[in-house]
Design an enzyme around this catalytic site. Structure first.
Site, PDB file in Angstrom:
ATOM      1  N   TYR A  17      42.121   1.680  51.837  1.00 31.25           N
ATOM      2  CA  TYR A  17      42.439   0.422  52.154  1.00 31.25           C
ATOM      3  C   TYR A  17      43.982   0.077  52.446  1.00 31.25           C
ATOM      4  O   TYR A  17      44.901   0.936  51.894  1.00 31.25           O
ATOM      5  CB  TYR A  17      42.220  -0.381  50.959  1.00 31.25           C
ATOM      6  CG  TYR A  17      42.706  -1.571  50.920  1.00 31.25           C
ATOM      7  CD1 TYR A  17      41.640  -2.612  51.550  1.00 31.25           C
ATOM      8  CD2 TYR A  17      43.899  -2.481  50.667  1.00 31.25           C
ATOM      9  CE1 TYR A  17      42.018  -4.049  51.604  1.00 31.25           C
ATOM     10  CE2 TYR A  17      44.195  -3.580  50.771  1.00 31.25           C
ATOM     11  CZ  TYR A  17      43.207  -4.542  51.420  1.00 31.25           C
ATOM     12  OH  TYR A  17      43.626  -5.869  51.618  1.00 31.25           O
ATOM     13  N   LYS A  51      30.768 -38.002  89.049  1.00 31.36           N
ATOM     14  CA  LYS A  51      30.569 -36.779  88.396  1.00 31.36           C
ATOM     15  C   LYS A  51      29.599 -36.856  87.009  1.00 31.36           C
ATOM     16  O   LYS A  51      29.754 -37.598  86.115  1.00 31.36           O
ATOM     17  CB  LYS A  51      31.904 -36.309  87.731  1.00 31.36           C
ATOM     18  CG  LYS A  51      32.732 -35.856  88.930  1.00 31.36           C
ATOM     19  CD  LYS A  51      32.304 -34.677  89.675  1.00 31.36           C
ATOM     20  CE  LYS A  51      32.297 -33.445  89.098  1.00 31.36           C
ATOM     21  NZ  LYS A  51      33.720 -32.962  89.101  1.00 31.36           N
ATOM     22  N   SER A  60      45.854 -14.968  51.713  1.00 33.41           N
ATOM     23  CA  SER A  60      44.727 -15.244  52.573  1.00 33.41           C
ATOM     24  C   SER A  60      43.878 -16.249  51.842  1.00 33.41           C
ATOM     25  O   SER A  60      42.767 -16.483  52.613  1.00 33.41           O
ATOM     26  CB  SER A  60      44.011 -13.959  52.580  1.00 33.41           C
ATOM     27  OG  SER A  60      43.484 -13.304  51.213  1.00 33.41           O
ATOM     28  N   ASN A  84      29.245 -33.652  84.480  1.00 34.48           N
ATOM     29  CA  ASN A  84      29.645 -32.269  84.330  1.00 34.48           C
ATOM     30  C   ASN A  84      28.687 -31.490  83.262  1.00 34.48           C
ATOM     31  O   ASN A  84      28.578 -32.051  82.280  1.00 34.48           O
ATOM     32  CB  ASN A  84      31.173 -32.091  84.007  1.00 34.48           C
ATOM     33  CG  ASN A  84      31.827 -32.687  85.307  1.00 34.48           C
ATOM     34  OD1 ASN A  84      31.386 -32.548  86.386  1.00 34.48           O
ATOM     35  ND2 ASN A  84      33.170 -33.083  85.065  1.00 34.48           N
ATOM     36  N   GLN A  96      42.938  -7.364  55.402  1.00 31.68           N
ATOM     37  CA  GLN A  96      42.794  -8.715  55.485  1.00 31.68           C
ATOM     38  C   GLN A  96      42.561  -9.608  56.695  1.00 31.68           C
ATOM     39  O   GLN A  96      42.133 -10.677  56.619  1.00 31.68           O
ATOM     40  CB  GLN A  96      44.089  -9.365  54.617  1.00 31.68           C
ATOM     41  CG  GLN A  96      44.192 -10.472  54.160  1.00 31.68           C
ATOM     42  CD  GLN A  96      45.212 -10.924  53.176  1.00 31.68           C
ATOM     43  OE1 GLN A  96      45.080 -10.364  51.968  1.00 31.68           O
ATOM     44  NE2 GLN A  96      46.287 -11.547  53.617  1.00 31.68           N
ATOM     45  N   ASN A  98      40.113  -3.907  46.174  1.00 36.47           N
ATOM     46  CA  ASN A  98      39.762  -3.296  47.498  1.00 36.47           C
ATOM     47  C   ASN A  98      38.261  -3.169  47.714  1.00 36.47           C
ATOM     48  O   ASN A  98      37.595  -3.361  48.519  1.00 36.47           O
ATOM     49  CB  ASN A  98      40.265  -1.911  47.447  1.00 36.47           C
ATOM     50  CG  ASN A  98      41.877  -2.071  47.333  1.00 36.47           C
ATOM     51  OD1 ASN A  98      42.211  -3.190  47.601  1.00 36.47           O
ATOM     52  ND2 ASN A  98      42.408  -0.580  47.133  1.00 36.47           N
ATOM     53  N   THR A 106      19.987 -10.912  94.788  1.00 36.75           N
ATOM     54  CA  THR A 106      21.016  -9.991  94.334  1.00 36.75           C
ATOM     55  C   THR A 106      22.017 -10.107  95.318  1.00 36.75           C
ATOM     56  O   THR A 106      21.975 -10.548  96.550  1.00 36.75           O
ATOM     57  CB  THR A 106      20.167  -8.506  94.847  1.00 36.75           C
ATOM     58  OG1 THR A 106      19.950  -8.618  96.192  1.00 36.75           O
ATOM     59  CG2 THR A 106      18.861  -8.335  94.019  1.00 36.75           C
ATOM     60  N   HIS A 107      23.119  -9.578  94.853  1.00 36.99           N
ATOM     61  CA  HIS A 107      24.352  -9.850  95.475  1.00 36.99           C
ATOM     62  C   HIS A 107      24.473 -11.531  95.840  1.00 36.99           C
ATOM     63  O   HIS A 107      25.374 -11.814  96.585  1.00 36.99           O
ATOM     64  CB  HIS A 107      24.609  -9.352  96.677  1.00 36.99           C
ATOM     65  CG  HIS A 107      24.224  -7.721  96.792  1.00 36.99           C
ATOM     66  ND1 HIS A 107      25.203  -6.816  96.575  1.00 36.99           N
ATOM     67  CD2 HIS A 107      23.039  -7.157  96.766  1.00 36.99           C
ATOM     68  CE1 HIS A 107      24.660  -5.478  96.486  1.00 36.99           C
ATOM     69  NE2 HIS A 107      23.180  -5.774  96.702  1.00 36.99           N
ATOM     70  N   GLU A 149      29.694 -24.621  80.410  1.00 35.10           N
ATOM     71  CA  GLU A 149      30.646 -24.119  80.725  1.00 35.10           C
ATOM     72  C   GLU A 149      31.500 -23.446  79.546  1.00 35.10           C
ATOM     73  O   GLU A 149      32.166 -22.460  79.686  1.00 35.10           O
ATOM     74  CB  GLU A 149      31.783 -25.201  81.403  1.00 35.10           C
ATOM     75  CG  GLU A 149      31.233 -25.552  82.843  1.00 35.10           C
ATOM     76  CD  GLU A 149      31.919 -26.878  83.150  1.00 35.10           C
ATOM     77  OE1 GLU A 149      33.150 -26.884  83.577  1.00 35.10           O
ATOM     78  OE2 GLU A 149      31.322 -27.800  83.844  1.00 35.10           O
ATOM     79  N   LYS A 202      39.001 -10.840  58.304  1.00 35.13           N
ATOM     80  CA  LYS A 202      38.427 -12.314  57.968  1.00 35.13           C
ATOM     81  C   LYS A 202      38.401 -13.321  59.134  1.00 35.13           C
ATOM     82  O   LYS A 202      37.072 -13.677  59.449  1.00 35.13           O
ATOM     83  CB  LYS A 202      38.629 -12.924  56.708  1.00 35.13           C
ATOM     84  CG  LYS A 202      38.360 -11.891  55.645  1.00 35.13           C
ATOM     85  CD  LYS A 202      38.987 -12.283  54.354  1.00 35.13           C
ATOM     86  CE  LYS A 202      39.032 -11.019  53.182  1.00 35.13           C
ATOM     87  NZ  LYS A 202      39.771  -9.743  53.843  1.00 35.13           N
ATOM     88  N   SER A 260      33.651 -37.929  84.121  1.00 32.32           N
ATOM     89  CA  SER A 260      34.848 -37.626  84.644  1.00 32.32           C
ATOM     90  C   SER A 260      35.627 -39.281  84.472  1.00 32.32           C
ATOM     91  O   SER A 260      35.211 -39.859  84.665  1.00 32.32           O
ATOM     92  CB  SER A 260      34.922 -37.283  86.301  1.00 32.32           C
ATOM     93  OG  SER A 260      36.539 -37.303  86.660  1.00 32.32           O
TER      94      SER A 260
HETATM   95  N1  ARG Z   1      43.051 -10.392  50.163  1.00 32.51           N
HETATM   96  C1  ARG Z   1      42.761  -8.934  50.343  1.00 32.51           C
HETATM   97  C2  ARG Z   1      41.965  -8.656  51.587  1.00 32.51           C
HETATM   98  O1  ARG Z   1      41.326  -9.538  52.137  1.00 32.51           O
HETATM   99  C3  ARG Z   1      42.075  -8.450  49.341  1.00 32.51           C
HETATM  100  C4  ARG Z   1      42.365  -7.122  48.748  1.00 32.51           C
HETATM  101  C5  ARG Z   1      43.569  -6.876  48.315  1.00 32.51           C
HETATM  102  N2  ARG Z   1      43.766  -5.624  47.815  1.00 32.51           N
HETATM  103  C6  ARG Z   1      45.204  -4.939  47.645  1.00 32.51           C
HETATM  104  N3  ARG Z   1      45.048  -3.938  47.214  1.00 32.51           N
HETATM  105  N4  ARG Z   1      46.202  -5.849  47.926  1.00 32.51           N
HETATM  106  O2  ARG Z   1      41.953  -7.458  52.188  1.00 32.51           O
END
Ligand code: ARG
Length: 466
Positions: free
Chosen positions: A326, A292, A32, A294, A331, A119, A164-165, A299, A334, A286
């Site tokens: 956990y 145009k 990660s 826009n 992971q 964890n 409305t509507h 949007e 994120k 455009s």
């Molecule tokens: N990179 C892990 C996460 O984002 C960190 C925790 C990893 N813990 C484990 N027991 N492998 O969750």
């Protein structure tokens, strides 16, 4: 394997228990660090608070703490200057920083992880990071509200057909319409503050899942890191991601509000409405149609609500099947969280700016209200005041509107004699009632669109936001 570079060789094997290195594909699949390095500041802050506490509790020596501080200062410097070498082999931000620390300060670095697990570490990092982001988003929500209030101040007496509507319903003050969005963003602000309260609790001390046998002082770590409290159940501490769900939910609701405003801006700017114009710097052209201009920003803001709502769905789905405690699934929290923050921040910024520069075409708005028989309800209310039951008044006015449509005129343009043909009680005073401004002024109760009420609301928002 020599003990000093053990962490560095995670690529070879996790521990003596493993008899072969991780496959390359697994390494890339499970790592990660490419995205969670964004948590580095929170990770270092959490580690320092943990280390200080370990020393205060007599678990780690003062010299080790000194070394950890020194190492972390150097790592901070390396990351800030872009010289830090993030290694895929070291999987995530936590192992990368810890390995570098150990490289820099030796055994002291290896003592840092005492009484801690990745964890509770990652749960702490994400909460810390999110808290900081929340504190930068709150002012942006307020700026968005202020931008709307500022335009509203100039347009209390500007008349917009209320719909409305998507059919012209009753005239409203344009300011009143904008203040409806201020209400929405004000609720978003409340929701954000509420999310912050539950985000700001410390998981550290839960260790892997069950707590730890070291005499840690969790309250002390919480104080050092500015947390309002400590997670009370170790299993929940490492597995709870409610704060992410709540934040994504807050963000989704906010983006839905932005999207509705964006949709109105797009409509209002279209030739069919012609109610507003946007400054050139917020428009695009455009490549084929030279005429145009826009409203791309509006949007895109509308479109980006889809991705934030998608992140909420992703996070909910991420959590729903997870047994305690956990799991590596976590992971995956994120990237959606990061993107939610980035998208919301950019969207609030640009929308506040764009709204502030809106060019209001008051005559076009007023004309549209005039064309839509927006004061028909006022005529019915007028008849009720003359003694007719509301249902009968409603019917009388329907006849009057029908003939006005046939003649192609507004109700106020019908001669008094014609109006009296619909009901004898109608007098000269009806014309004030049939005017758009008369209609607005009549709705003079709390929450209504009368200019007096709208001014009071502007003053309330001003004192709240200034
Ligand atoms: N990179 C892990 C996460 O984002 C960190 C925790 C990893 N813990 C484990 N027991 N492998 O969750």
């Amino acid at each position: 394997m020599s003990s000093s570079n053990q962490l560095d060789k995670k690529s070879e094997a996790w521990s003596a228990l493993f008899s072969e290195p991780m496959s390359e594909l697994v390494k890339r699949y499970t790592a990660s660090v490419s995205f969670d390095q964004r948590l580095w500041r929170a990770d270092i802050a959490g580690s320092l608070a943990h280390a200080e506490m370990l020393t205060a509790q007599g678990i780690v020596g003062a010299d080790d703490l000194e070394a950890i501080r020194r190492g972390m200062a150097q790592i901070t410097e390396e990351i800030e200057s872009g010289r830090f070498e993030w290694k895929l082999d070291l999987e995530d931000v936590h192992l990368n920083i810890e390995a570098r620390l150990t490289q820099l300060v030796g055994d002291a670095g290896k003592r840092l992880h005492t009484g801690r697990s990745r964890n509770d570490q990652v749960a702490t990092d994400v909460r810390l990071w999110l808290r900081e982001e929340i504190d930068t988003l709150a002012p942006l929500l307020r700026r968005m509200q202020l931008a709307l209030v500022e335009v509203a101040e100039r347009h209390v007496e500007t008349i917009l057909p209320g719909f409305t509507h998507m059919q012209v319903a009753q005239p409203v003050s344009f300011a009143h319409h904008l203040l409806a969005y201020v209400e929405m963003f004000a609720r978003d602000e409340e929701r954000l503050a509420d999310v912050r309260r539950r985000t700001n609790r410390l998981p550290l001390g839960a260790a892997a899942l069950a707590g730890t046998s070291y005499p840690l002082d969790r309250e002390r770590v919480a104080r050092t890191l500015g947390f309002d409290g400590v997670c009370q159940n170790s299993l929940d501490a490492v597995s709870d991601r409610d704060f992410a769900l709540e934040f994504a939910s807050f963000a989704s609701i906010t983006m839905v509000h932005v999207s509705r405003l964006a949709e109105e801006i797009v409509l209002w700017m279209s030739q069919s409405f012609g109610f507003i114009d946007l400054a050139d710097r917020y428009c695009t052209g455009s490549s084929i149609m030279p005429q145009k201009r826009n409203p791309d920003v509006a949007e895109l803001a509308r479109g980006k609500s889809g991705r934030v709502v998608g992140h909420l769905m992703g996070l909910l789905t991420l959590m729903k099947g997870q047994p305690l405690t956990y799991n590596k699934d976590n992971q995956e929290d994120k990237e959606p969280l990061f993107d939610t923050v980035d998208t919301l921040r950019d969207t609030l910024r640009i929308m506040a700016e764009m709204v502030g520069g809106i060019v209001v075409k008051a005559e076009a708005m007023e004309l549209a209200a005039l064309k839509g028989y927006a004061t028909a309800t006022d005529l019915a209310d007028y008849l009720v005041k003359k003694g007719l039951p509301f249902r009968d008044a409603h019917e009388v006015v329907a006849h009057a509107v029908k003939s006005a449509i046939q003649q192609g005129v507004d109700l106020s343009e019908l001669p008094l004699a014609t109006l009296q043909g619909y009901h004898a009680s109608i007098g000269e005073d009806v014309f004030e009632v049939l005017s758009l401004r008369g209609s607005l002024k009549a709705r003079n109760l709390l929450g209504g669109t009368a200019p007096e009420q709208v001014r009071a609301q502007i003053a309330r928002h001003r004192s709240r936001l200034d």
